[in-house]
Scaffold this motif. Structure first.
Motif, PDB file in Angstrom:
ATOM      1  N   PRO A 183       0.759  -1.102  -0.006  1.00  0.00           N
ATOM      2  CA  PRO A 183      -0.105   0.072   0.113  1.00  0.00           C
ATOM      3  C   PRO A 183       0.791   1.204  -0.040  1.00  0.00           C
ATOM      4  N   ARG A 184       2.119   1.154   0.714  1.00  0.00           N
ATOM      5  CA  ARG A 184       2.771   2.444   0.738  1.00  0.00           C
ATOM      6  C   ARG A 184       4.362   1.883   0.137  1.00  0.00           C
ATOM      7  N   GLY A 185       4.951   2.492  -0.766  1.00  0.00           N
ATOM      8  CA  GLY A 185       6.398   2.114  -1.403  1.00  0.00           C
ATOM      9  C   GLY A 185       7.186   2.852  -0.655  1.00  0.00           C
ATOM     10  N   SER A 186       8.282   2.728  -1.004  1.00  0.00           N
ATOM     11  CA  SER A 186       9.494   3.461  -0.123  1.00  0.00           C
ATOM     12  C   SER A 186       9.867   4.856  -0.646  1.00  0.00           C
ATOM     13  N   THR A 187       9.363   5.240  -1.589  1.00  0.00           N
ATOM     14  CA  THR A 187       9.924   6.388  -2.456  1.00  0.00           C
ATOM     15  C   THR A 187       8.670   7.186  -2.811  1.00  0.00           C
ATOM     16  N   ASP A 188       8.719   8.372  -3.038  1.00  0.00           N
ATOM     17  CA  ASP A 188       7.887   9.547  -3.381  1.00  0.00           C
ATOM     18  C   ASP A 188       7.783   9.759  -5.031  1.00  0.00           C
ATOM     19  N   ILE A 189       9.174   9.794  -5.449  1.00  0.00           N
ATOM     20  CA  ILE A 189       9.515  10.053  -6.903  1.00  0.00           C
ATOM     21  C   ILE A 189      10.777   9.282  -7.268  1.00  0.00           C
ATOM     22  N   GLN A 190      10.887   8.955  -8.473  1.00  0.00           N
ATOM     23  CA  GLN A 190      11.863   8.244  -9.084  1.00  0.00           C
ATOM     24  C   GLN A 190      12.507   8.965 -10.484  1.00  0.00           C
ATOM     25  N   GLY A 191      13.845   9.252 -10.143  1.00  0.00           N
ATOM     26  CA  GLY A 191      14.460   9.799 -11.390  1.00  0.00           C
ATOM     27  C   GLY A 191      15.098   8.630 -12.382  1.00  0.00           C
ATOM     28  N   LEU A 192      14.655   8.784 -13.731  1.00  0.00           N
ATOM     29  CA  LEU A 192      14.916   7.646 -14.723  1.00  0.00           C
ATOM     30  C   LEU A 192      15.111   8.318 -15.906  1.00  0.00           C
ATOM     31  N   THR A 193      15.845   7.411 -16.961  1.00  0.00           N
ATOM     32  CA  THR A 193      15.835   7.981 -18.427  1.00  0.00           C
ATOM     33  C   THR A 193      14.438   7.802 -19.141  1.00  0.00           C
ATOM     34  N   GLY A 194      14.275   8.613 -20.134  1.00  0.00           N
ATOM     35  CA  GLY A 194      13.194   8.624 -20.785  1.00  0.00           C
ATOM     36  C   GLY A 194      12.662   7.234 -21.226  1.00  0.00           C
ATOM     37  N   VAL A 195      13.286   6.203 -21.814  1.00  0.00           N
ATOM     38  CA  VAL A 195      12.867   5.255 -21.942  1.00  0.00           C
ATOM     39  C   VAL A 195      12.270   4.327 -20.896  1.00  0.00           C
ATOM     40  N   ASN A 196      12.972   4.519 -19.762  1.00  0.00           N
ATOM     41  CA  ASN A 196      12.828   3.726 -18.579  1.00  0.00           C
ATOM     42  C   ASN A 196      11.784   4.506 -17.810  1.00  0.00           C
ATOM     43  N   MET A 197      11.448   5.745 -17.933  1.00  0.00           N
ATOM     44  CA  MET A 197      10.218   6.356 -17.439  1.00  0.00           C
ATOM     45  C   MET A 197       8.873   5.674 -18.248  1.00  0.00           C
ATOM     46  N   TYR A 198       9.118   5.511 -19.384  1.00  0.00           N
ATOM     47  CA  TYR A 198       8.251   5.026 -20.272  1.00  0.00           C
ATOM     48  C   TYR A 198       7.908   3.422 -19.820  1.00  0.00           C
ATOM     49  N   LEU A 199       9.043   2.745 -19.581  1.00  0.00           N
ATOM     50  CA  LEU A 199       8.951   1.308 -19.406  1.00  0.00           C
ATOM     51  C   LEU A 199       8.059   1.041 -18.030  1.00  0.00           C
ATOM     52  N   VAL A 200       8.135   1.887 -17.101  1.00  0.00           N
ATOM     53  CA  VAL A 200       7.792   1.462 -15.560  1.00  0.00           C
ATOM     54  C   VAL A 200       6.408   2.134 -15.519  1.00  0.00           C
ATOM     55  N   TYR A 201       6.025   2.722 -16.390  1.00  0.00           N
ATOM     56  CA  TYR A 201       4.515   3.560 -16.900  1.00  0.00           C
ATOM     57  C   TYR A 201       3.759   2.316 -17.245  1.00  0.00           C
ATOM     58  N   GLU A 202       4.304   1.565 -18.286  1.00  0.00           N
ATOM     59  CA  GLU A 202       3.818   0.594 -19.046  1.00  0.00           C
ATOM     60  C   GLU A 202       3.556  -0.808 -18.342  1.00  0.00           C
ATOM     61  N   GLN A 203       4.406  -0.748 -17.419  1.00  0.00           N
ATOM     62  CA  GLN A 203       4.419  -1.894 -16.334  1.00  0.00           C
ATOM     63  C   GLN A 203       3.645  -1.716 -15.347  1.00  0.00           C
ATOM     64  N   GLY A 204       2.730  -0.395 -15.371  1.00  0.00           N
ATOM     65  CA  GLY A 204       1.772  -0.264 -14.423  1.00  0.00           C
ATOM     66  C   GLY A 204       2.226   0.259 -12.969  1.00  0.00           C
ATOM     67  N   LEU A 205       3.489   0.640 -12.844  1.00  0.00           N
ATOM     68  CA  LEU A 205       4.143   0.909 -11.703  1.00  0.00           C
ATOM     69  C   LEU A 205       3.918   2.562 -11.245  1.00  0.00           C
ATOM     70  N   THR A 206       3.824   3.194 -12.251  1.00  0.00           N
ATOM     71  CA  THR A 206       3.601   4.837 -11.786  1.00  0.00           C
ATOM     72  C   THR A 206       2.380   5.118 -12.243  1.00  0.00           C
ATOM     73  N   GLU A 207       2.278   6.554 -11.613  1.00  0.00           N
ATOM     74  CA  GLU A 207       0.783   7.439 -11.735  1.00  0.00           C
ATOM     75  C   GLU A 207       0.944   8.130 -13.262  1.00  0.00           C
ATOM     76  N   THR A 208      -0.229   8.211 -13.671  1.00  0.00           N
ATOM     77  CA  THR A 208      -0.453   9.523 -14.812  1.00  0.00           C
ATOM     78  C   THR A 208      -0.163  10.818 -14.018  1.00  0.00           C
ATOM     79  N   VAL A 209       0.880  11.576 -14.720  1.00  0.00           N
ATOM     80  CA  VAL A 209       0.988  12.970 -14.210  1.00  0.00           C
ATOM     81  C   VAL A 209      -0.191  13.934 -14.244  1.00  0.00           C
ATOM     82  N   ASP A 210      -0.624  14.338 -13.386  1.00  0.00           N
ATOM     83  CA  ASP A 210      -1.780  15.429 -13.230  1.00  0.00           C
ATOM     84  C   ASP A 210      -1.137  16.882 -13.300  1.00  0.00           C
TER      85      ASP A 210
END
Length: 350
Positions: A89-116
């Motif tokens: 329910p609660r992860g260990s980080t609030d924000i993650q720095g990644l390269t562009g391709v890996n930002m896309y990857l974790v989003y496609e994996q369902g790990l990250t929020e859609t930015v509001d």
């Protein structure tokens, strides 16, 4: 997701950080409204982590009462940790720095929020190409042709760079296999969604004696000691090498430089979602962006940042070069990365 080509506005050095921080505390409720909260940032260490602290965290967050903790480790390790925590329910980080391709990857994996973006007062200043559903671009540069003018004639294109005539004067960086294959594809008349056309060019260059270096740093050492005189690399890194006294120049290739960005994503189970957006807003402050341009040689991702004219000439791109900038097809890279890496290791490097 289709990415649009950015337009730039880069003219002068940043305002004094103290003044900017003071203005932020008065004019940026999105940054200071929850003063005293904790924000845990997953990021690389080294100079990048230090500059995050100096240019973003200290002046815009810590000075406003936030507690900021950096969780430093490599990109693969942090992504693996996010995946392992996905059911918590609660992860260990609030924000993650990644390269562009890996930002896309974790989003496609369902790990990250859609930015509001309605939660970001500075979001409206983002270059269109850096404003994604899956994350927010922090810094960007482009892959260009690099060369030692004392060793080789100036190339005009990626096709010139991968010409077998250079023999062992050509250097290729192992960890840059994805972007190197894309550059070779452009050189062969292809695009960002098919690396096959570039494989014969790379194979011929390797057969002619092109040297392979494991890292960016090793490639820089090869340039410094005169082992090699030509290759491809991020323009921002070239500026850093020039500042270190390495005899290297860069040129935007006629096929178009390949855009590179890194940025930040928000884990779906971030403990402090308000802190996540506060960090993003601080990251997009003009003074913070301008400081990164001077410290690292990467371009700002916002339209209202300014850098001095001489620095802009070093790190930036002309309007024509911006119009010709090529954005990687992240979906293609993710779908084909295993095959790309397999060919690179088993065929090209063999």
């Amino acid at each position: 997701m289709t990415k649009k080509t950015p337009s730039l506005c880069l003219n002068r050095r940043h305002l004094m950080m103290g003044m900017a921080a003071g203005a932020a505390s008065l004019a940026a409720p999105s940054i200071s409204r929850a003063a005293g909260g904790r924000v845990v940032v997953g990021t690389w260490g080294g100079d990048y982590g230090r500059l995050l602290n100096e240019n973003i965290e200290q002046p815009f967050l810590i000075s406003n009462g936030w507690e900021v903790i950096q969780d430093q480790s490599g990109d693969p390790e942090r992504r693996a940790k996010m995946a392992a925590e996905r059911r918590l329910p609660r992860g260990s980080t609030d924000i993650q720095g990644l390269t562009g391709v890996n930002m896309y990857l974790v989003y496609e994996q369902g790990l990250t929020e859609t930015v509001d973006y309605s939660k970001l007062k500075n979001g409206g200043n983002l270059l269109p190409a850096m404003k994604h559903d899956f994350g927010v671009g922090h810094i960007y540069s482009g892959m260009v042709a690099v060369y030692n003018p004392d060793m080789v004639e100036a190339p005009k294109s990626f096709a010139d760079v991968f010409d077998p005539k250079w023999g062992d004067k050509m250097g290729i960086i192992d960890i840059q296999y994805q972007y190197t294959m894309l550059a070779a594809a452009l050189a062969a008349g292809g695009g960002m969604s098919d690396v096959e056309p570039g494989k014969p060019l790379l194979t011929a260059a390797r057969a002619a004696g092109a040297r392979i270096y494991p890292t960016n740093e090793a490639f820089a050492q090869g340039l410094s000691n005169g082992e090699i005189g030509i290759g491809v690399m991020w323009k921002a890194r070239v500026v850093q090498w020039q500042n270190a006294g390495i005899p290297v120049q860069s040129i935007a290739p006629t096929e178009g430089a390949i855009a590179y960005e890194s940025g930040f994503v928000i884990p779906k189970n971030a403990p402090n979602m308000e802190g996540s957006y506060a960090y993003l807003d601080a990251m997009l402050e003009p003074a913070a962006q301008e400081a990164f341009a001077e410290d690292m040689g990467y371009n700002p991702t916002i339209t209202n940042a300014s850098v001095p004219g001489d620095l802009q000439q070093k790190i930036g791109f002309t309007e024509e070069e911006v119009a010709n900038l090529k954005s990687p097809d992240y979906g293609y890279i993710l779908e084909n990365d295993a095959e790309m890496k397999g060919w690179w290791d088993k065929d090209f490097k063999a």
